[in-house]
Write a protein that holds these residues in place. Structure first.
Motif, PDB file in Angstrom:
ATOM      1  N   ALA A  96       0.774  -1.229   0.089  1.00 47.81           N
ATOM      2  CA  ALA A  96       0.150   0.009   0.016  1.00 47.81           C
ATOM      3  C   ALA A  96       0.916   1.236  -0.014  1.00 47.81           C
ATOM      4  O   ALA A  96       0.519   2.327  -0.828  1.00 47.81           O
ATOM      5  CB  ALA A  96      -0.931   0.016   1.176  1.00 47.81           C
ATOM      6  N   ALA A  97       1.855   1.217   0.881  1.00 48.84           N
ATOM      7  CA  ALA A  97       2.707   2.525   0.836  1.00 48.84           C
ATOM      8  C   ALA A  97       3.290   2.758  -0.627  1.00 48.84           C
ATOM      9  O   ALA A  97       3.233   3.995  -0.814  1.00 48.84           O
ATOM     10  CB  ALA A  97       3.923   2.184   1.695  1.00 48.84           C
ATOM     11  N   ALA A  98       3.830   1.680  -1.334  1.00 50.69           N
ATOM     12  CA  ALA A  98       4.307   1.949  -2.537  1.00 50.69           C
ATOM     13  C   ALA A  98       3.337   2.589  -3.645  1.00 50.69           C
ATOM     14  O   ALA A  98       3.695   3.399  -4.326  1.00 50.69           O
ATOM     15  CB  ALA A  98       4.939   0.688  -3.320  1.00 50.69           C
ATOM     16  N   ALA A  99       1.968   1.843  -3.314  1.00 45.36           N
ATOM     17  CA  ALA A  99       0.974   2.554  -4.379  1.00 45.36           C
ATOM     18  C   ALA A  99       0.825   3.945  -4.014  1.00 45.36           C
ATOM     19  O   ALA A  99       0.482   4.657  -4.976  1.00 45.36           O
ATOM     20  CB  ALA A  99      -0.353   1.543  -4.045  1.00 45.36           C
ATOM     21  N   ILE A 100       0.769   4.428  -2.631  1.00 46.91           N
ATOM     22  CA  ILE A 100       0.475   5.749  -2.458  1.00 46.91           C
ATOM     23  C   ILE A 100       1.472   6.677  -2.925  1.00 46.91           C
ATOM     24  O   ILE A 100       1.529   7.952  -3.423  1.00 46.91           O
ATOM     25  CB  ILE A 100       0.172   5.866  -0.760  1.00 46.91           C
ATOM     26  N   ASP A 101       2.690   6.129  -2.774  1.00 46.34           N
ATOM     27  CA  ASP A 101       4.003   7.072  -3.281  1.00 46.34           C
ATOM     28  C   ASP A 101       3.943   6.987  -4.797  1.00 46.34           C
ATOM     29  O   ASP A 101       4.087   8.223  -5.218  1.00 46.34           O
ATOM     30  CB  ASP A 101       5.338   6.165  -3.020  1.00 46.34           C
ATOM     31  N   LEU A 103     -13.835   0.190   7.346  1.00 51.27           N
ATOM     32  CA  LEU A 103     -13.092   0.216   6.203  1.00 51.27           C
ATOM     33  C   LEU A 103     -11.473   0.621   6.655  1.00 51.27           C
ATOM     34  O   LEU A 103     -11.758   1.430   7.816  1.00 51.27           O
ATOM     35  CB  LEU A 103     -13.232   1.267   5.242  1.00 51.27           C
ATOM     36  N   HIS A 104     -10.551  -0.096   6.512  1.00 56.44           N
ATOM     37  CA  HIS A 104      -8.979   0.227   6.988  1.00 56.44           C
ATOM     38  C   HIS A 104      -8.715   0.871   5.952  1.00 56.44           C
ATOM     39  O   HIS A 104      -8.655   0.555   4.482  1.00 56.44           O
ATOM     40  CB  HIS A 104      -8.354  -0.986   7.046  1.00 56.44           C
ATOM     41  N   LEU A 105      -8.299   2.309   5.888  1.00 55.03           N
ATOM     42  CA  LEU A 105      -7.654   3.069   4.971  1.00 55.03           C
ATOM     43  C   LEU A 105      -6.443   3.393   5.203  1.00 55.03           C
ATOM     44  O   LEU A 105      -6.050   3.592   6.360  1.00 55.03           O
ATOM     45  CB  LEU A 105      -8.836   4.361   4.997  1.00 55.03           C
ATOM     46  N   LYS A 106      -5.693   3.736   3.934  1.00 53.51           N
ATOM     47  CA  LYS A 106      -4.241   4.185   4.092  1.00 53.51           C
ATOM     48  C   LYS A 106      -4.133   5.302   2.860  1.00 53.51           C
ATOM     49  O   LYS A 106      -4.694   5.007   1.991  1.00 53.51           O
ATOM     50  CB  LYS A 106      -3.275   2.938   3.934  1.00 53.51           C
ATOM     51  N   GLY A 107      -3.581   6.474   3.502  1.00 53.03           N
ATOM     52  CA  GLY A 107      -3.365   7.300   2.331  1.00 53.03           C
ATOM     53  C   GLY A 107      -2.276   8.425   2.771  1.00 53.03           C
ATOM     54  O   GLY A 107      -1.294   7.966   3.668  1.00 53.03           O
ATOM     55  N   PRO A 108      -1.996   9.498   2.078  1.00 48.76           N
ATOM     56  CA  PRO A 108      -0.755  10.299   2.143  1.00 48.76           C
ATOM     57  C   PRO A 108      -0.497  10.811   3.649  1.00 48.76           C
ATOM     58  O   PRO A 108       0.495  11.097   4.107  1.00 48.76           O
ATOM     59  CB  PRO A 108      -0.848  11.286   1.233  1.00 48.76           C
ATOM     60  N   ILE A 109      -1.724  10.898   4.311  1.00 48.11           N
ATOM     61  CA  ILE A 109      -1.578  11.501   5.715  1.00 48.11           C
ATOM     62  C   ILE A 109      -1.591  10.417   6.886  1.00 48.11           C
ATOM     63  O   ILE A 109      -1.531  10.590   7.865  1.00 48.11           O
ATOM     64  CB  ILE A 109      -2.784  12.309   5.944  1.00 48.11           C
ATOM     65  N   GLY A 110      -1.738   9.200   6.405  1.00 48.45           N
ATOM     66  CA  GLY A 110      -1.662   7.978   7.294  1.00 48.45           C
ATOM     67  C   GLY A 110      -2.511   6.878   7.204  1.00 48.45           C
ATOM     68  O   GLY A 110      -3.520   6.728   6.386  1.00 48.45           O
ATOM     69  N   LEU A 111      -2.844   6.159   8.476  1.00 52.81           N
ATOM     70  CA  LEU A 111      -3.941   5.127   8.318  1.00 52.81           C
ATOM     71  C   LEU A 111      -5.039   5.804   9.219  1.00 52.81           C
ATOM     72  O   LEU A 111      -5.285   6.610  10.075  1.00 52.81           O
ATOM     73  CB  LEU A 111      -3.337   3.990   9.408  1.00 52.81           C
ATOM     74  N   THR A 115     -17.714   9.641  -2.781  1.00 52.89           N
ATOM     75  CA  THR A 115     -17.173   9.135  -1.486  1.00 52.89           C
ATOM     76  C   THR A 115     -16.578   9.804  -0.866  1.00 52.89           C
ATOM     77  O   THR A 115     -16.139  11.181  -1.257  1.00 52.89           O
ATOM     78  CB  THR A 115     -16.319   7.924  -1.826  1.00 52.89           C
ATOM     79  N   ASP A 116     -16.238   9.681   0.541  1.00 53.38           N
ATOM     80  CA  ASP A 116     -15.361  10.733   1.516  1.00 53.38           C
ATOM     81  C   ASP A 116     -13.948  10.314   1.570  1.00 53.38           C
ATOM     82  O   ASP A 116     -13.550  10.679   2.602  1.00 53.38           O
ATOM     83  CB  ASP A 116     -16.229  10.784   2.943  1.00 53.38           C
ATOM     84  N   LEU A 117     -13.504   9.296   0.581  1.00 56.73           N
ATOM     85  CA  LEU A 117     -12.157   9.250   0.692  1.00 56.73           C
ATOM     86  C   LEU A 117     -11.313  10.614   0.306  1.00 56.73           C
ATOM     87  O   LEU A 117     -11.595  11.449  -0.595  1.00 56.73           O
ATOM     88  CB  LEU A 117     -11.917   8.022  -0.280  1.00 56.73           C
ATOM     89  N   GLN A 118     -10.116  10.646   1.041  1.00 54.21           N
ATOM     90  CA  GLN A 118      -9.259  11.656   0.581  1.00 54.21           C
ATOM     91  C   GLN A 118      -8.355  11.419  -0.692  1.00 54.21           C
ATOM     92  O   GLN A 118      -8.501  10.143  -1.136  1.00 54.21           O
ATOM     93  CB  GLN A 118      -8.121  11.831   1.924  1.00 54.21           C
ATOM     94  N   PRO A 119      -7.704  12.227  -1.309  1.00 57.35           N
ATOM     95  CA  PRO A 119      -7.031  12.075  -2.525  1.00 57.35           C
ATOM     96  C   PRO A 119      -6.096  11.094  -2.364  1.00 57.35           C
ATOM     97  O   PRO A 119      -5.367  11.251  -1.179  1.00 57.35           O
ATOM     98  CB  PRO A 119      -6.391  13.322  -2.759  1.00 57.35           C
ATOM     99  N   ASN A 120      -6.114  10.039  -3.424  1.00 64.04           N
ATOM    100  CA  ASN A 120      -5.036   9.056  -3.233  1.00 64.04           C
ATOM    101  C   ASN A 120      -5.030   8.059  -2.057  1.00 64.04           C
ATOM    102  O   ASN A 120      -4.377   7.181  -1.800  1.00 64.04           O
ATOM    103  CB  ASN A 120      -3.928   9.403  -3.440  1.00 64.04           C
TER     104      ASN A 120
END
Ligand code: SF4
Length: 329
Positions: A12-17, A175-183, A203-208
């Motif tokens: 997941a970290a690589a995907a977000i990068d 939902l477990h989410l991971k994004g640029p600002i964390g988990l 949706t209310d997901l943050q960008p990326n």
């Protein structure tokens, strides 16, 4: 032609990068909706990030909860022995969707984030506020048999197409989410939005931000649960109405607890909280089931072609609850 790059992410970290480096990146699971949208020129990503190598485990835990990796295939989740016995509404909802070939490809995360199948959304010649905010909505006066009867707005009357999401709504998934600002984690019911004036924001997901897993809390009475889908043909069709339900009936024949959600009725999977409130403590009989259905659909509004769905939803709720009552504990 829309040119895009293709990248593979091992975690997941690589995907977000990778996503941070794109202008219009999109995460790619099974591609069963996104690729169609790209072919129709509705989605124009500059980068596809393949996330099918992310965790796909389906893990029953000792407290009775279930953790599902977002890359799990729909087929694997529906066929899982724990899901089939402890959460039959979830298994049945998945098997009611799409085709075997599509379920083999589609991931849980992708199923959750699939977009409406409103025909005007896919038609670049049509007016559609979801594609172009402020453009109008050709569905309101067009062919709207499959469109919303609850929670719609003047801007958009589309429905969410997923069957699995109706079961997740009934089950109080997180939902477990991971994004640029964390988990972070989010109640599943908070993910999808009603259309309001901005149906393009779904949706209310943050960008990326990435869905990494779905958690289903313990619900022992979900062993008495089911999913029923009413549609125009027996397979490979979206729901006119669907109902996911679990019910706990005590020895006195009263409803101790109930979970109910509807599909095919709104821009998001529709948790039927008003119906649940009517059911709790009521005798488990057809009169109570009908009263619950009436309460939930009291605010429903039909369009030119879909007014029949209001009564259809009520009858399907009653039929599903009556079926569950007959199943015993
Ligand atoms: Fe677009 Fe929504 Fe109207 Fe369909 S219902 S045409 S998706 S705005």
């Amino acid at each position: 032609m829309n040119l895009f790059s293709y990248e593979q992410a091992s975690n997941a970290a690589a995907a977000i990068d990778l996503a941070k480096a794109g202008n219009a990146p999109r995460y790619l699971g099974g591609g069963t909706n996104l690729v169609d949208l790209m072919r129709e020129d509705i989605e124009r990503p500059d980068m596809l990030i393949d996330i099918t190598q992310l965790p796909a485990d389906i893990e029953p835990r000792s407290d009775g909860s279930l953790l599902i990796g977002a890359a799990a295939k729909n087929t694997a989740l529906a066929a899982d022995s724990y899901v089939r016995s402890a959460l039959p509404l979830l298994s049945r909802s998945i098997l009611a969707g799409a085709s075997a070939q599509i379920r083999n490809m589609a991931t849980v995360g992708g199923n959750i984030l699939q977009r409406t199948r409103c025909r005007y959304f896919y038609d670049d010649a049509a007016h559609c506020n979801k594609r172009h905010p402020g453009d109008g909505c050709d569905a309101r006066d067009g062919f709207n048999r499959y469109h919303a009867i609850l929670g719609a707005s003047p801007s958009c009357v589309a429905t969410h197409p997923s069957d699995m999401c109706v079961a997740l709504a009934a089950l109080d998934a997180r939902l477990h989410l991971k994004g640029p600002i964390g988990l972070r984690s989010m109640p599943f019911l908070d993910l999808h939005r009603l259309p309001g004036e901005r149906p393009d924001i779904e949706t209310d997901l943050q960008p990326n931000e990435l869905i990494t897993a779905v958690e289903i809390p313990p619900l022992p009475f979900a062993r008495r649960s089911t999913y029923r889908k009413v549609r125009d043909r027996a397979s490979y069709a979206f729901a006119l109405i669907s109902v996911a339900a679990a019910v706990d009936i005590d020895e006195a024949g009263k409803v101790h607890d109930a979970r109910l959600a509807l599909g095919g009725v709104a821009h998001k999977p529709w948790r039927a909280l008003k119906a649940e409130a009517v059911l709790k403590g009521a005798p488990a009989n057809v009169e109570s089931f009908r009263a619950a259905a009436e309460a939930e659909l009291a605010a429903a509004i039909g369009l030119k072609d879909n007014g029949f769905k209001i009564e259809l939803a009520k009858r399907t709720i009653v039929a599903v609850l009556d079926e569950l009552k007959g199943e015993g504990a």
